[in-house]
Design a protein around this motif. Sequence first.
Motif, PDB file in Angstrom:
ATOM      1  N   GLY A 138      -3.287   3.194  -6.353  1.00 12.18           N
ATOM      2  CA  GLY A 138      -4.660   3.346  -6.082  1.00 12.18           C
ATOM      3  C   GLY A 138      -4.881   4.811  -6.301  1.00 12.18           C
ATOM      4  N   LYS A 139      -4.382   5.573  -7.214  1.00 18.73           N
ATOM      5  CA  LYS A 139      -4.967   6.721  -7.756  1.00 18.73           C
ATOM      6  C   LYS A 139      -5.390   7.114  -8.770  1.00 18.73           C
ATOM      7  CE  LYS A 139      -0.565   8.610  -7.665  1.00 18.73           C
ATOM      8  NZ  LYS A 139       0.267   7.349  -7.650  1.00 18.73           N
ATOM      9  N   GLY A 153      -5.697  13.813  -2.094  1.00 17.77           N
ATOM     10  CA  GLY A 153      -5.135  12.504  -1.322  1.00 17.77           C
ATOM     11  C   GLY A 153      -3.278  12.648  -1.461  1.00 17.77           C
ATOM     12  N   LEU A 179      -0.966   7.302  -2.037  1.00 14.26           N
ATOM     13  CA  LEU A 179      -1.839   8.091  -1.381  1.00 14.26           C
ATOM     14  C   LEU A 179      -1.594   8.466   0.060  1.00 14.26           C
ATOM     15  CD1 LEU A 179      -5.372   6.831  -2.695  1.00 14.26           C
ATOM     16  CD2 LEU A 179      -4.042   8.924  -3.363  1.00 14.26           C
ATOM     17  N   TYR A 181      -3.673  10.250   1.899  1.00 13.41           N
ATOM     18  CA  TYR A 181      -5.156  10.155   2.551  1.00 13.41           C
ATOM     19  C   TYR A 181      -6.047   9.865   1.368  1.00 13.41           C
ATOM     20  CZ  TYR A 181      -5.763  14.942   0.970  1.00 13.41           C
ATOM     21  OH  TYR A 181      -5.932  16.138   0.191  1.00 13.41           O
ATOM     22  N   GLU A 182      -7.184   9.481   1.816  1.00 10.47           N
ATOM     23  CA  GLU A 182      -8.111   9.176   1.067  1.00 10.47           C
ATOM     24  C   GLU A 182      -8.788  10.439   0.155  1.00 10.47           C
ATOM     25  OE1 GLU A 182     -12.724   7.244   0.634  1.00 10.47           O
ATOM     26  OE2 GLU A 182     -11.731   7.015   2.584  1.00 10.47           O
ATOM     27  N   THR A 185     -11.356  13.449   1.334  1.00  8.94           N
ATOM     28  CA  THR A 185     -11.958  13.377   2.634  1.00  8.94           C
ATOM     29  C   THR A 185     -11.267  14.516   3.418  1.00  8.94           C
ATOM     30  OG1 THR A 185      -9.968  11.982   3.145  1.00  8.94           O
ATOM     31  CG2 THR A 185     -12.081  10.979   2.535  1.00  8.94           C
TER      32      THR A 185
END
Length: 781
Positions: A138-139, A153, A179, A181-182, A185
């Motif tokens: 998801g990066k 993240g 990740l 964190y998102e 954010t």
Amino acid sequence: MRSHALFIICFLSVVLSLQNGHAEVPRRLPFTRPEAVGMDAGRLAFIDFVVQRGLERNSMPGAVVLVGYQGKIVFLKAFGDRQLKPEKIAMTTDTLFDMASLTKPVATATSVMQLVERGKIKLSDPVSKYIPEFAANGKQDVTVYQLLTHQGGLIPDNSMKDYRDGPEQAMERIYALKLYYEPGTRFAYTDVGFILLAEIVKRVTGQTVHEYSSKNIFQPLGMKETGYLPGAELRKRAATTQQREKRWMQGEVHDPRAYALGGVAGHAGLFSTAEDLAVYAQALLKQGTYGGAQILKPATVDIMTRDYPVVDVIRGLGWDKLSRYSSNRGDLFSRQAFGHGGFTGTSMWIDPAQGLFVIFLSNRVHPDGKGSINSLAGRIGTIAAAAINDRVQPQTGGAAVSGDKLEVLTGIDVLRQQQFKPLKGLRIGLITNHTGVSRDGKSTVQLLQAAPGVHLKTLFSPEHGFAGKLDVAKIDDSTDQKTGLKIFSLYGKTRTPTPESLQDLDVLVFDIQDIGTRFYTYISTMGNAMRAAKKQGIKFIVLDRPNPINGVDFAGPVLEEGSQSFVGYHRIPVRHGMTAGELARMFNEELKINVDLQVIPLKNWKRDMYYDETGLTWVNPSPNMRNLNEAVLYPGIGLLETTNLSVGRGTDTPFEWIGAPWLDGMKLARQLNRSGLSGVRFVPVQFTPESSKFSGELCGGVNFIITDRGQFQSVRTGLEVAHQLRLLFPDQWETKSFNRLLGNQRVFDAVVAGQSVFAIQALSQQELAEFAVRRAKFLLY
């Protein structure tokens, strides 16, 4: 005879160095007495006291402190010891130090920004563009900008177990990290992000960050004692840190991850001396240049070191900013100051507004890792800044501050000096209004019509008409009474010159005073006319004029793709910091207009000038833009006009106040004054517009009083007003049309959601940083 021979040798060495491509770069900054450059030597002597106290408290075994001011070294001294175990060795000013995290800005971020400048890297690009393997887990959307500002993240430090099988396997495990964190954010200082940035440098250039920074940064600057993996001679005078594998580390990187990566990493591994670092600091103070070598362009230095709100802190690109450390350094550093520290006990802070830098180098981890120097380094910085006599204030403009009496000439003045040669023999259509005047007050129409060999055929006018007095939705074509020339309105049936109006013309000339704000429509008229000129196969010339609210500052959300309109012609921020000529260059390339464009530039204009520093006569650019104060306020206050607020139209002071029949001015002013905005105060008022919105109705409101133009931030003020309106009057303030001028859905949603202004501004920073890079190539001054 000896002196003659020495002269011959020196002369030949200079000739040889020139034949090799460049003169020898001076390796060291010159020394001077503090008094010679306006510093108080007595105050600087306090540095001795605080360092000695640090030594007594075992904050570190020794240190080197260097203070540079106005291009000179005014303080350089060694304290204590560079080694206590296995034997005591005294500290010297030429001691080599492990820079630790100073590696991040000095080696890695500077390398990245060089490549950004050269078009090899884009700040807004995903990291996975350069390192495809990084897209795992998801990066895929983490950007280069987010790595530089520690909001990508990523975990601060991944497990040392990831490094046990060698550098190649370690990097594979970093690419596969999940990740933390998102992204975007939160701020989380991370070494991993800079390890990745160094890998990007390697993928783009084929060189490690060690090889690249040495060749492109340190060697050009003559920093012969700076780099990774110092040689045997340098290691002999390196400050000892701690023990590893039963040996004392001397000239060997202290950071365990950098060590596991072979001593070369993006987050740590750099070594340097105080005097070498002073060269780097001076290069940044001199906008990227030292001793004839340029490592960064001035615009790139500005991009790298300006303020970027990041969730809840202010960052530079690779740099800490003063706002995070104000408790250590007080008010004596300017808001332009930037710096960084390193785990081993290193610190460097640079203040462009004052020409000051402070370098503190220690090996506080020797011998047992228990030393602490953060507050000590901060106190030394404060002492150095306090030693400046007749404190230098951050400048708000060139001529007024320096006392220079520069005679700024506009494009029409320069054209006049050129005896109108670019227009000789050409049939001309002139896009202008009442602002098209020379320095001595003659209209551009008058000057072109009288110029020998120049054939002025047609006039075109923008919004508000040829005389600049109309505030209506549609303006018809007309005739100029003085010349008899036809005036085609570009704010009537059409907003673009028609093929018929351009018939028999060789060139379109644009001469209108812009106001420095995206939604001021004169630049949209220019863009439309450039497209029309291209279709007709004729040339386009811009007679440039100053940006009245300076050409340095830019702010606000960048117009998002798909939101283009007549009040948002191109993807630029609310306040763009460019002249009309510079914008024309940007439009021509980025919008692929490709018209035959020529800009007649200003003469003697400096980017930091406001209009009152040019010596030019103020002419109201439009009916409700009546003074420079209103122009300074306009980017932020004008944003609010599409909502159910009066911005003062129909009064004597438009844009200097806002109000509405439902608004409690006292309540709003109280909250705005508590919000911490710099350079402005808010006064509750009542007013009754004679026309426009709320005509004849009594409005409660707030008057904006600019107290310090250099500190005032117009767009931030407008967003803070919007934020407070949303909190105080959620049912009365109508936000449905607020995004029309704002032009950014994410920022609009954040305002409606009641997010803090800091969080709202953070949403725009990546695009602003990218705009800064885009903008740089089109700047003329």
